[in-house]
Design a protein around this motif. Structure first.
Motif, short mmCIF file in Angstrom:
data_model
loop_
_atom_site.label_atom_id
_atom_site.label_comp_id
_atom_site.label_asym_id
_atom_site.label_seq_id
_atom_site.Cartn_x
_atom_site.Cartn_y
_atom_site.Cartn_z
N ASP A 11 0.81 -1.22 0.00
CA ASP A 11 0.00 0.00 0.00
C ASP A 11 0.84 1.28 0.00
O ASP A 11 0.32 2.37 -0.19
CB ASP A 11 -0.99 0.01 1.16
CG ASP A 11 -0.33 -0.11 2.52
OD1 ASP A 11 0.89 -0.34 2.59
OD2 ASP A 11 -1.05 0.02 3.53
N ASN A 42 -1.95 -4.71 -8.99
CA ASN A 42 -2.81 -4.34 -7.88
C ASN A 42 -1.98 -4.27 -6.60
O ASN A 42 -1.20 -5.16 -6.31
CB ASN A 42 -3.92 -5.39 -7.74
CG ASN A 42 -5.15 -4.87 -7.09
OD1 ASN A 42 -5.41 -3.69 -7.17
ND2 ASN A 42 -5.91 -5.76 -6.48
N GLN A 46 -8.75 -2.13 -2.57
CA GLN A 46 -9.67 -1.11 -3.06
C GLN A 46 -9.46 -0.84 -4.56
O GLN A 46 -8.35 -0.96 -5.07
CB GLN A 46 -9.50 0.19 -2.30
CG GLN A 46 -9.69 0.07 -0.81
CD GLN A 46 -11.09 -0.40 -0.44
OE1 GLN A 46 -12.07 0.02 -1.04
NE2 GLN A 46 -11.18 -1.30 0.52
N ALA A 47 -10.54 -0.46 -5.22
CA ALA A 47 -10.44 -0.06 -6.63
C ALA A 47 -9.47 1.10 -6.75
O ALA A 47 -9.47 2.01 -5.93
CB ALA A 47 -11.81 0.34 -7.15
N GLY A 48 -8.62 1.03 -7.74
CA GLY A 48 -7.66 2.10 -7.96
C GLY A 48 -6.35 1.93 -7.23
O GLY A 48 -5.42 2.70 -7.45
N GLN A 49 -6.26 0.93 -6.37
CA GLN A 49 -4.99 0.68 -5.67
C GLN A 49 -4.13 -0.18 -6.58
O GLN A 49 -4.12 -1.40 -6.49
CB GLN A 49 -5.22 -0.01 -4.33
CG GLN A 49 -5.75 0.90 -3.26
CD GLN A 49 -5.86 0.16 -1.94
OE1 GLN A 49 -6.68 -0.76 -1.81
NE2 GLN A 49 -5.05 0.54 -0.99
N MET A 50 -3.43 0.50 -7.48
CA MET A 50 -2.59 -0.21 -8.43
C MET A 50 -1.47 0.70 -8.91
O MET A 50 -1.53 1.91 -8.75
CB MET A 50 -3.40 -0.70 -9.62
CG MET A 50 -3.88 0.40 -10.54
SD MET A 50 -4.72 -0.20 -11.99
CE MET A 50 -6.27 -0.71 -11.28
N TYR A 72 -3.71 -7.52 -16.57
CA TYR A 72 -3.78 -6.97 -15.23
C TYR A 72 -3.31 -8.06 -14.28
O TYR A 72 -3.70 -9.21 -14.40
CB TYR A 72 -5.24 -6.60 -14.96
CG TYR A 72 -5.52 -6.10 -13.59
CD1 TYR A 72 -5.21 -4.80 -13.24
CD2 TYR A 72 -6.11 -6.92 -12.64
CE1 TYR A 72 -5.49 -4.33 -11.98
CE2 TYR A 72 -6.40 -6.45 -11.39
CZ TYR A 72 -6.08 -5.15 -11.05
OH TYR A 72 -6.36 -4.69 -9.82
N SER A 74 -2.67 -9.21 -10.26
CA SER A 74 -2.96 -8.94 -8.86
C SER A 74 -2.17 -9.91 -7.99
O SER A 74 -2.21 -11.11 -8.20
CB SER A 74 -4.45 -9.09 -8.60
OG SER A 74 -4.76 -8.81 -7.27
#
Length: 75
Positions: A11, A42, A46-50, A72, A74
């Motif tokens: 993060d 990823n 959360q959406a956008g955490q990439m 993509y 993850s």
């Protein structure tokens, strides 16, 4: 064999270069095995955490993104 990244704080990553070196090695193995370049990694639930691995700004439209770029990924 892939070395791990236990305890690494995904993060805190805001760019591909911020990823643990072992994560980047693992992504390279995935790309070599599948022959598909990874575009996004990823870094959280959360959406956008990439983070973006490859620059998309040179593409002229979304069709090019679909046809010429990869997947993509993850962790």
């Amino acid at each position: 064999e892939v070395l791990g990244w236990k305890g690494f704080k995904f993060d805190t990553c805001v760019s591909y270069n911020d990823l643990h070196p072992n994560v980047k090695s693992f992504i390279n193995i995935i790309e070599q095995y599948t022959s598909v370049p990874v575009m996004f990694v990823n870094t959280g639930p959360q959406a956008g955490q990439m983070v973006v691995k490859n620059d998309l700004t040179n593409s002229t439209n979304s069709t090019n993104l679909t046809n010429n770029y990869g997947s993509y990924f993850s962790i």
